[in-house]
Design a protein around this motif. Structure first.
Motif, short mmCIF file in Angstrom:
data_model
loop_
_atom_site.label_atom_id
_atom_site.label_comp_id
_atom_site.label_asym_id
_atom_site.label_seq_id
_atom_site.Cartn_x
_atom_site.Cartn_y
_atom_site.Cartn_z
N GLY A 111 93.02 -14.23 -2.54
CA GLY A 111 94.01 -13.40 -3.70
C GLY A 111 93.35 -11.93 -3.04
N SER A 112 92.21 -11.87 -2.32
CA SER A 112 91.98 -10.71 -2.00
C SER A 112 91.92 -10.12 -0.38
CB SER A 112 90.17 -10.37 -1.55
OG SER A 112 89.76 -11.66 -0.53
N GLU A 113 93.02 -10.13 0.10
CA GLU A 113 93.65 -9.67 1.54
C GLU A 113 94.57 -8.66 1.29
OE1 GLU A 113 94.76 -13.64 4.69
OE2 GLU A 113 95.68 -13.12 1.85
N HIS A 114 93.92 -7.65 0.47
CA HIS A 114 94.04 -6.65 0.23
C HIS A 114 94.66 -5.95 1.42
CE1 HIS A 114 93.21 -7.40 -3.46
NE2 HIS A 114 91.87 -7.05 -3.17
N HIS A 115 94.51 -5.62 2.71
CA HIS A 115 94.02 -5.37 3.37
C HIS A 115 95.53 -5.47 4.59
CE1 HIS A 115 92.55 -8.71 4.98
NE2 HIS A 115 93.28 -8.77 6.72
N MET A 116 95.99 -6.28 4.39
CA MET A 116 97.66 -6.74 5.14
C MET A 116 98.52 -6.46 3.77
SD MET A 116 96.34 -10.88 5.56
CE MET A 116 97.75 -11.40 5.60
N TRP A 117 98.75 -6.59 2.76
CA TRP A 117 99.41 -6.36 1.81
C TRP A 117 99.75 -5.01 1.07
CZ3 TRP A 117 103.09 -9.86 2.28
CH2 TRP A 117 102.75 -11.25 3.37
N ARG A 194 90.97 -8.55 9.30
CA ARG A 194 91.51 -7.37 9.62
C ARG A 194 91.98 -7.24 11.14
NH1 ARG A 194 86.70 -5.69 6.20
NH2 ARG A 194 87.72 -7.22 4.45
N LYS A 195 91.44 -7.33 11.61
CA LYS A 195 91.48 -6.73 13.40
C LYS A 195 92.37 -7.21 13.38
CE LYS A 195 86.60 -6.24 14.41
NZ LYS A 195 85.16 -7.46 15.30
N ALA A 196 93.29 -7.91 13.55
CA ALA A 196 94.17 -8.38 13.86
C ALA A 196 95.48 -8.21 12.97
CB ALA A 196 94.33 -10.68 13.91
N HIS A 197 95.08 -8.06 12.12
CA HIS A 197 96.14 -7.47 11.57
C HIS A 197 95.89 -5.66 11.59
CE1 HIS A 197 98.36 -10.61 9.25
NE2 HIS A 197 97.27 -10.73 9.71
N LYS A 198 94.96 -5.26 12.51
CA LYS A 198 95.28 -3.73 12.77
C LYS A 198 96.47 -2.56 12.98
CE LYS A 198 91.02 -0.63 12.33
NZ LYS A 198 90.61 -0.56 12.44
N GLY A 199 97.32 -2.34 12.42
CA GLY A 199 97.82 -1.72 13.55
C GLY A 199 99.44 -2.48 13.10
#
Ligand SMILES: [Zn+2]
Ligand SMILES: [Zn+2]
Ligand SMILES: [Zn+2]
Length: 209
Positions: A111-117, A194-199
């Motif tokens: 529920g806390s994957e805010h960085h991706m969504w 988080r890093k994997a989703h950067k950009g």
């Protein structure tokens, strides 16, 4: 105790060592720790002289080793050991609890994957995390990866709970067919995820193959 990959200089031999260890660790090895502790200058009671005296005074006296103790003493010892750790190896029970916990931790983390969504899909997302197919995919990936972050090697255990997430190497909005492909999933800790989703950005017109 927080186990993390750290680089330190051994307090005894000064060598640089780098591994997963708690902040409190200061020696590169057991033997360095022993050498340091037995240093007669630092610790006079450990000098050869003092040791000889102690051993002399104990001559002829029985040791506690191997001597049966009374039921009362046994109870006392067992009581004093409750809640203490008996070694570094986790018991099977602890491992089982950890495996189960991993699953729970994941549900909590999801529920806390805010960085991706950004906005809007929380209902759909929640439904996805409850999807048995998704849970099975995620669990299989985690088991295959031994609940270890495939990027930095951090893992659960030793008193620390690492939340792991299963990352789609090729995101499903690019290739929906690979959504539950085991080869397309990799276990990552939150930081590495988080890093994997950067950009990484969701395209305007996702493919639908
Ligand atoms: Zn050392
Ligand atoms: Zn990681
Ligand atoms: Zn991901």
């Amino acid at each position: 105790m927080v186990y993390r990959i750290r680089t330190k200089y051994c307090k005894q031999c000064g060598i640089e060592f780098s591994e997963r260890m708690p902040e409190s660790r200061v020696f590169c090895s057991v033997s360095c720790r022993q050498t340091f502790r037995n240093d007669p200058v630092r610790n006079p009671s450990k000098s050869p002289e003092a040791r000889r005296k102690i051993s002399e005074s104990r001559k002829g006296k029985p040791t506690t080793l191997g001597r049966p103790c009374s039921e009362k003493t046994k109870k006392k010892i067992s009581k004093s050991l409750i809640g203490t750790s008996t070694g570094r190896r986790p018991t099977q029970k602890a491992i089982d609890a950890f495996v189960k916990g991993g699953e729970k931790n994941l549900l909590r983390a999801s529920g806390s994957e805010h960085h991706m969504w950004k906005g809007g899909h929380s209902k759909e997302r929640q439904a996805r995390y409850k999807d048995p197919e998704y849970i099975e995919w995620r669990t299989k990936c985690l088991e295959r990866d031994s609940y270890t972050c495939q990027k930095c090697g951090v893992r659960n255990g030793m008193g620390e709970t690492i939340i792991l997430q299963v990352h789609h190497k090729i995101h499903y909005w690019e290739r929906p067919a690979l959504r539950y492909d085991l080869d397309n999933g990799t276990s990552l800790c939150i930081g590495c995820h988080r890093k994997a989703h950067k950009g990484m950005k969701k395209p305007k017109n996702p493919r639908s193959d």
